[in-house]
Design a protein around this motif. Structure first.
Motif, PDB file in Angstrom:
ATOM      1  N   GLY A  40       0.448  -1.553  -0.096  1.00  0.00           N
ATOM      2  CA  GLY A  40       0.040   0.157   0.483  1.00  0.00           C
ATOM      3  C   GLY A  40       0.670   0.947  -0.395  1.00  0.00           C
ATOM      4  O   GLY A  40       0.507   1.593  -0.905  1.00  0.00           O
ATOM      5  N   VAL A  41       2.035   1.700   0.951  1.00  0.00           N
ATOM      6  CA  VAL A  41       2.783   2.371   0.579  1.00  0.00           C
ATOM      7  C   VAL A  41       3.343   3.062  -0.447  1.00  0.00           C
ATOM      8  O   VAL A  41       3.388   4.111  -0.734  1.00  0.00           O
ATOM      9  CB  VAL A  41       4.103   1.531   1.518  1.00  0.00           C
ATOM     10  CG1 VAL A  41       5.134   3.115   2.148  1.00  0.00           C
ATOM     11  CG2 VAL A  41       3.566   2.227   3.521  1.00  0.00           C
ATOM     12  N   MET A  42       3.660   1.584  -1.193  1.00  0.00           N
ATOM     13  CA  MET A  42       5.155   1.642  -2.506  1.00  0.00           C
ATOM     14  C   MET A  42       3.758   1.781  -3.906  1.00  0.00           C
ATOM     15  O   MET A  42       4.119   2.493  -4.989  1.00  0.00           O
ATOM     16  CB  MET A  42       5.662   0.770  -2.813  1.00  0.00           C
ATOM     17  CG  MET A  42       6.450   0.884  -2.571  1.00  0.00           C
ATOM     18  SD  MET A  42       7.589  -0.603  -2.289  1.00  0.00           S
ATOM     19  CE  MET A  42       6.640  -1.561  -1.645  1.00  0.00           C
ATOM     20  N   SER A  43       2.247   1.845  -2.969  1.00  0.00           N
ATOM     21  CA  SER A  43       1.511   2.587  -4.551  1.00  0.00           C
ATOM     22  C   SER A  43       0.613   3.566  -4.525  1.00  0.00           C
ATOM     23  O   SER A  43      -0.081   3.360  -5.385  1.00  0.00           O
ATOM     24  CB  SER A  43      -0.294   0.584  -4.296  1.00  0.00           C
ATOM     25  OG  SER A  43       0.979  -0.149  -4.278  1.00  0.00           O
ATOM     26  N   VAL A  44       1.052   3.849  -3.132  1.00  0.00           N
ATOM     27  CA  VAL A  44       0.194   5.155  -3.178  1.00  0.00           C
ATOM     28  C   VAL A  44       0.565   6.130  -5.110  1.00  0.00           C
ATOM     29  O   VAL A  44       0.096   6.854  -4.944  1.00  0.00           O
ATOM     30  CB  VAL A  44       0.449   6.162  -2.011  1.00  0.00           C
ATOM     31  CG1 VAL A  44       0.349   7.984  -2.397  1.00  0.00           C
ATOM     32  CG2 VAL A  44      -0.683   5.223  -0.833  1.00  0.00           C
ATOM     33  N   ARG A  45       2.106   6.188  -4.926  1.00  0.00           N
ATOM     34  CA  ARG A  45       3.007   6.932  -5.773  1.00  0.00           C
ATOM     35  C   ARG A  45       4.040   6.422  -6.865  1.00  0.00           C
ATOM     36  O   ARG A  45       4.834   6.021  -6.531  1.00  0.00           O
ATOM     37  CB  ARG A  45       3.948   8.745  -5.654  1.00  0.00           C
ATOM     38  CG  ARG A  45       2.451   9.015  -5.049  1.00  0.00           C
ATOM     39  CD  ARG A  45       1.663  10.478  -5.287  1.00  0.00           C
ATOM     40  NE  ARG A  45       2.341  10.529  -6.788  1.00  0.00           N
ATOM     41  CZ  ARG A  45       1.901  11.511  -7.853  1.00  0.00           C
ATOM     42  NH1 ARG A  45       0.515  11.326  -7.404  1.00  0.00           N
ATOM     43  NH2 ARG A  45       2.113  12.653  -8.789  1.00  0.00           N
ATOM     44  N   PRO A  46       3.366   5.595  -7.030  1.00  0.00           N
ATOM     45  CA  PRO A  46       4.122   4.023  -8.168  1.00  0.00           C
ATOM     46  C   PRO A  46       5.408   4.569  -8.427  1.00  0.00           C
ATOM     47  O   PRO A  46       6.549   3.551  -8.809  1.00  0.00           O
ATOM     48  CB  PRO A  46       3.182   3.317  -9.293  1.00  0.00           C
ATOM     49  CG  PRO A  46       1.935   3.923  -8.735  1.00  0.00           C
ATOM     50  CD  PRO A  46       1.934   5.381  -8.147  1.00  0.00           C
ATOM     51  N   GLN A  47       5.982   6.066  -8.552  1.00  0.00           N
ATOM     52  CA  GLN A  47       6.626   6.327  -9.667  1.00  0.00           C
ATOM     53  C   GLN A  47       8.389   6.572  -8.546  1.00  0.00           C
ATOM     54  O   GLN A  47       8.953   7.236  -9.026  1.00  0.00           O
ATOM     55  CB  GLN A  47       6.315   7.999 -10.615  1.00  0.00           C
ATOM     56  CG  GLN A  47       5.942   8.950  -9.645  1.00  0.00           C
ATOM     57  CD  GLN A  47       4.459   8.360  -9.876  1.00  0.00           C
ATOM     58  OE1 GLN A  47       3.945   8.043  -9.870  1.00  0.00           O
ATOM     59  NE2 GLN A  47       3.455   9.661 -10.029  1.00  0.00           N
ATOM     60  N   LEU A  48       7.975   7.118  -7.444  1.00  0.00           N
ATOM     61  CA  LEU A  48       8.093   7.212  -6.067  1.00  0.00           C
ATOM     62  C   LEU A  48       8.493   5.877  -5.628  1.00  0.00           C
ATOM     63  O   LEU A  48       8.728   5.837  -3.987  1.00  0.00           O
ATOM     64  CB  LEU A  48       8.069   8.630  -5.348  1.00  0.00           C
ATOM     65  CG  LEU A  48       7.899   9.720  -5.886  1.00  0.00           C
ATOM     66  CD1 LEU A  48       7.502  10.818  -5.060  1.00  0.00           C
ATOM     67  CD2 LEU A  48       9.341  10.236  -6.772  1.00  0.00           C
ATOM     68  N   ALA A  49       8.402   4.739  -5.649  1.00  0.00           N
ATOM     69  CA  ALA A  49       7.965   3.241  -5.009  1.00  0.00           C
ATOM     70  C   ALA A  49       9.237   3.007  -4.287  1.00  0.00           C
ATOM     71  O   ALA A  49       9.029   3.476  -3.097  1.00  0.00           O
ATOM     72  CB  ALA A  49       7.893   2.375  -5.418  1.00  0.00           C
ATOM     73  N   GLY A  50      10.214   3.801  -4.282  1.00  0.00           N
ATOM     74  CA  GLY A  50      11.732   3.935  -3.530  1.00  0.00           C
ATOM     75  C   GLY A  50      11.648   4.877  -2.684  1.00  0.00           C
ATOM     76  O   GLY A  50      11.710   4.466  -0.777  1.00  0.00           O
TER      77      GLY A  50
END
Length: 400
Positions: free
Chosen positions: A325-335
């Motif tokens: 969920g954390v990494m899916s909010v803004r996939p282009q900023l997953a890291g």
């Protein structure tokens, strides 16, 4: 091995995550010997743990954004190179300060867990990513159980430096594995750091991100409370031997592994917040019921450690899904999201550990520990309920 242009195999990411966990705890049985050999105080020797955690928290804030800009492959290769060289430096160190310098450099291995998670999110939609992360998290549960045993055996047979020889060899072997197998997964990199920085306010303003991140942090916080207070409770209330205490602590880890296995099996077809909500309810009920039994005079060693099983299992249902969920909010900023969330987990873990350590006593041991576990688990429940509340008012096109 597959060509490095293809996405990495899941086993490669599991090894990367496992080594980042082993680097924290495998050498713990050797601390006393290390202090003697390096002619220093045990308290100073403990900086190899506290300092390492502090540096790893900071690095997670740096490595995640770097991988969003430059890609996962070059950053993780750099991290493993630094780790292998730093491990060799620890082997050769002849003073405490030289050792500590190289030990802090070893924290670069945290990139293994952060970037493995981001790489998985790059390749899969949120629910399937949660399933894969559940299997990876099983390595994070197994490594703490086996690591100290391996480290203690190496120390007994060859001395404390053998553990760092193992780190050096494992780091070099994993570096080679990553070089041959770790294809780039981030195909939406920012053109410049300026362009990437302009995306950050969207992440920081995303209420879902903070809900998922706080849920993950408070979930792990319950575990930190347990491992901080359990040794005192075991000695003062139940007169357990160190071996039995180790078994008891392993119980919560075993529950975590089972929860992650369930996540791996069903997360791909289950809504993220449903899995998390179930996990948080289970993790909250366990220590709360245990506390009620102790207050009612029915407390026992089975009640105390049994409560921990609920927390471990609930965390297993929670953490991989919250990470997805954390990494899916803004996939282009997953890291960046994975790094910031990881730093929050370490920071909150340090706070909860300090509070538990300061307040626990032989008189209040099980009451305090169970209360801290229940409170932390409940706050994680509140966080996921907040995400559900946001989802109801701001539904996503592809609800997660």
């Amino acid at each position: 091995m597959r060509p490095a242009q293809s996405p990495p195999a899941l086993i490669t990411l599991i090894f990367s995550t496992a080594l980042s966990v082993l680097s924290l705890n495998m050498f713990l049985p050797s601390l006393a010997h290390m202090a003697t050999d390096l002619n220093t105080e045990y308290a100073l020797m403990n900086l190899s743990i506290a300092g390492y955690l502090a540096v790893s928290a900071v690095l997670q804030l740096i490595l995640g954004p770097m991988s969003d800009r430059f890609g996962r492959r070059p950053v993780i290769l750099f991290c493993m190179s630094v780790f292998a060289l730093a491990s060799l430096g620890c082997v050769l160190a002849d003073s405490i300060w030289v050792f500590l310098g190289f030990r802090l450099m070893q924290a670069a291995v945290v990139g293994g867990s952060v970037l493995s998670a981001a790489s998985i999110r790059d390749q899969y939609p949120p629910n399937e990513a949660a399933s894969k992360l559940g299997y990876v998290a099983m390595a994070m549960a197994l490594a703490p159980m086996l690591g100290p045993m391996l480290g203690g055996t190496l120390d007994m047979l060859f001395g404390w430096r053998a553990g760092f020889v193992f780190y050096t060899g494992a780091g070099a072997a994993l570096l080679m594995q990553l070089w041959m197998d770790m294809g780039e997964t981030n195909h939406s990199r920012s053109a410049t750091f300026g362009a990437q920085l302009r995306e950050y306010p969207h992440l920081f303003r995303a209420r879902r991100f903070w809900g998922y991140a706080l849920c993950a942090a408070f979930s792990i916080g319950g575990f930190y409370s347990f491992i901080t207070g359990a040794p005192l409770v075991a000695a003062a209330w139940f007169d357990l031997s160190p071996a039995m205490l180790g078994l008891g602590i392993g119980i919560i880890t075993g529950g975590f592994m089972v929860g992650n296995f369930v996540t791996g099996r069903i997360a791909a077809r289950t809504r993220l917040t449903t899995m998390i909500l179930t996990g948080r309810i289970i993790a909250s009920i366990g220590p709360f019921c245990g506390l009620l039994l102790f207050l009612g005079g029915q407390g026992s060693v089975w009640v105390f450690f049994g409560s921990a099983i609920f927390v471990g299992f609930g965390n297993g249902l929670t953490n991989a899904n919250a990470s997805a969920g954390v990494m899916s909010v803004r996939p282009q900023l997953a890291g960046s999201a994975a790094g910031l969330s990881g730093a929050m987990i370490v920071a909150l873990g340090a706070i909860i550990t300090s509070i538990t350590g300061a307040l626990v006593s032989p008189e209040n041991g099980p009451y305090l520990v169970l209360s801290m576990m229940a409170t932390s688990s409940f706050l994680g429940l509140v966080a996921v309920l907040y995400v559900r509340w946001v989802d109801a008012r701001e539904p996503l096109p592809d609800a997660i």
